[in-house]
Scaffold this active site. Structure first.
Site, short mmCIF file in Angstrom:
data_model
loop_
_atom_site.label_atom_id
_atom_site.label_comp_id
_atom_site.label_asym_id
_atom_site.label_seq_id
_atom_site.Cartn_x
_atom_site.Cartn_y
_atom_site.Cartn_z
N CYS A 199 0.87 -1.18 0.00
CA CYS A 199 0.00 0.00 0.00
C CYS A 199 0.91 1.22 0.00
CB CYS A 199 -0.94 -0.02 1.20
SG CYS A 199 -0.08 0.00 2.79
N THR A 200 0.37 2.40 0.26
CA THR A 200 1.15 3.63 0.12
C THR A 200 2.31 3.71 1.11
OG1 THR A 200 -0.89 4.70 -0.54
CG2 THR A 200 0.97 6.14 -0.07
#
Ligand SMILES: [Zn+2]
Ligand SMILES: [Zn+2]
Length: 452
Positions: A199-200
């Site tokens: 994810c980020t």
């Protein structure tokens, strides 16, 4: 004691420019038991406000999740404010690769029920039983394994502009929706496949990996520190990027370029483009991708309806909005029938175009400069300007920038300076200095020293 912002974003942007100091954009999170989140919040606000730290931070009884901008010179002092807390000793701070001094313009710390809106019932599984953390190099290696399934745990508008090659990119609005979808899709591979997730910044994977282990997946891995940290390691270690395109981030940059590949299209004309924007109509604010040509033609609007609305008198605009929920609740975030070239779900792997190197305007912002003082007077006939030094010092031979709304940005090199009436080499704080300026300047123009 000040516990909330008092400056507007515009005022803050001007202050940051005037200070001429480099800022770092960074993010971090930590899960911990916080007894009194409100007190924790207030203590952080006081400590960070004093360091001119800005950002968007969520605190909850389960921990902290922060995206911030901190003056580079205060970085160590900032780290010390974290080390006060046992659970943040040696915490990893994800520093962004691309820097923008305006990434955050306010310090907003909110007490929330949770630090990520994951909608998961934590009591049903052990949130500390997480997947194996992988660094960039290890992550690249596991992606080469044919037994690997890699899943993007971000939203459709994030993966659209950039993702890992071969990743499953669920067509979801929220993290919560993606979990059961993936669970169902991969239910026959709980033993034989590597379930690899990213994810980020890594925070969503902390929960997701624990969730999937609870669901019976045997080999669960996660990208440590997310794409942000991956990009940093690529640079530091000279690794090949298996991520293509841009990493969407939730600050004013709306994206950090990882490779020069543009894999998405302008949602209005279909031209290769990966710049997100928010619709100009305050009653819409749709998040979408728009190229510069469409931005100019549509005045930053997502549709002709919105374009018409922004040209109405403000009272009519407000009347139209009344009773409607504004912001991303009007539309699904980043989805609207008006967007002809929006893609989500299965995404292409191929680049549609190559990003151009940053334009001159970025170069200009990147000129390192430090504020020295301001103009007090201009002797038109003699073409001499008088300035007060309020910061640092000015030396003959310095390259300077004189800047103001009418003057614009004018650079020049100083040959001869007069300080308090006498010719000398150096002007210090409090000194009045005059020198020849071959163009008209205005009262209160600012003078900066350009650092090479
Ligand atoms: Zn376009
Ligand atoms: Zn709109």
């Amino acid at each position: 004691m000040q516990l909330y912002n008092t400056l507007s974003a515009e005022e803050r942007a001007i202050m940051i420019d005037d200070a001429g100091k480099q800022r770092l954009t960074l993010s971090f999170y930590a899960y911990a038991k916080i007894q009194d989140p409100q007190k924790f919040r207030n203590d952080l606000f006081i400590a960070w406000n004093a360091l001119d730290a800005l950002g968007r931070i969520y605190v909850a009884t389960e921990g902290i999740n922060a995206q911030m901008s901190v003056p580079a010179e205060n970085f160590e002092a900032f780290r010390e404010t974290l080390e006060v807390y046992d659970f943040m000793k040696d915490i990893r701070l994800n520093v962004a690769v691309e820097q923008d001094d305006h990434s955050f313009l306010k310090l907003t710390i909110k007490v929330r029920h949770k630090i990520v809106a994951d909608g998961l019932n934590d009591d049903t599984f052990d949130v500390t039983n997480i997947g194996v953390h992988l660094k960039a190099k290890e992550f690249n290696e596991i992606l080469d394994d044919p037994n690997t399934i890699v899943v993007d745990f971000r939203n459709h508008y994030e993966s659209e502009v950039g993702h890992f090659k071969g990743a499953i990119t669920p067509d979801v609005e929220t993290f919560r929706e993606s979990l059961p979808i993936i669970n169902e899709q991969l239910k026959d591979h709980k033993d034989d496949k590597n379930l690899v997730m990213y994810c980020t910044g890594g925070i969503r994977c902390e929960k997701a990996s624990a969730y999937f282990k609870h669901q019976g997946f045997k080999n669960v891995y996660q990208l440590e520190g997310g794409i942000i940290n991956y990009a940093k390691q690529l640079k530091e270690e000279g690794l090949e990027s298996k991520f293509i395109g841009k990493n969407f981030v939730f600050d004013n940059r709306l994206g950090e370029r990882i490779t020069d590949d543009i894999i998405s299209q302008c949602h209005q004309c279909g031209k290769p483009c990966d710049n997100h924007t928010n619709c100009e109509n305050d009653g819409c604010h749709l998040l979408f991708i728009q190229c510069d040509d469409c931005k100019a033609a549509m005045e930053n609007c997502c549709s002709t309806e919105c374009l018409e609305i922004i040209h109405m008198p403000l009272v009519d605009q407000v009347r139209l909005r009344t009773g409607k929920q504004v912001g991303n609740k009007v539309f699904r975030k980043g989805k609207s029938e008006n967007l002809k070239f929006k893609h989500s779900g299965e995404l292409p792997e191929t680049a549609l175009a190559t990003a151009q190197k940053p334009a001159d305007i970025r170069q200009k912002i990147k000129v390192k400069k430090v504020l020295l003082g301001k103009a007090e007077h201009y002797y038109v006939k003699a073409q001499v300007g008088q300035f007060t030094i309020e910061n640092q010092e000015l030396n003959s031979g310095d390259k300077i920038l004189i800047s103001g709304p009418t003057t614009g940005d004018q650079e020049m090199v100083l040959n001869r300076i007069i300080v308090n009436g006498a010719e000398t080499q150096t002007a210090k704080i409090g000194d009045k200095v005059t020198f020849e300026v071959p163009f008209r300047i205005r009262l209160s123009d600012k003078v900066y020293k350009i650092l090479e």
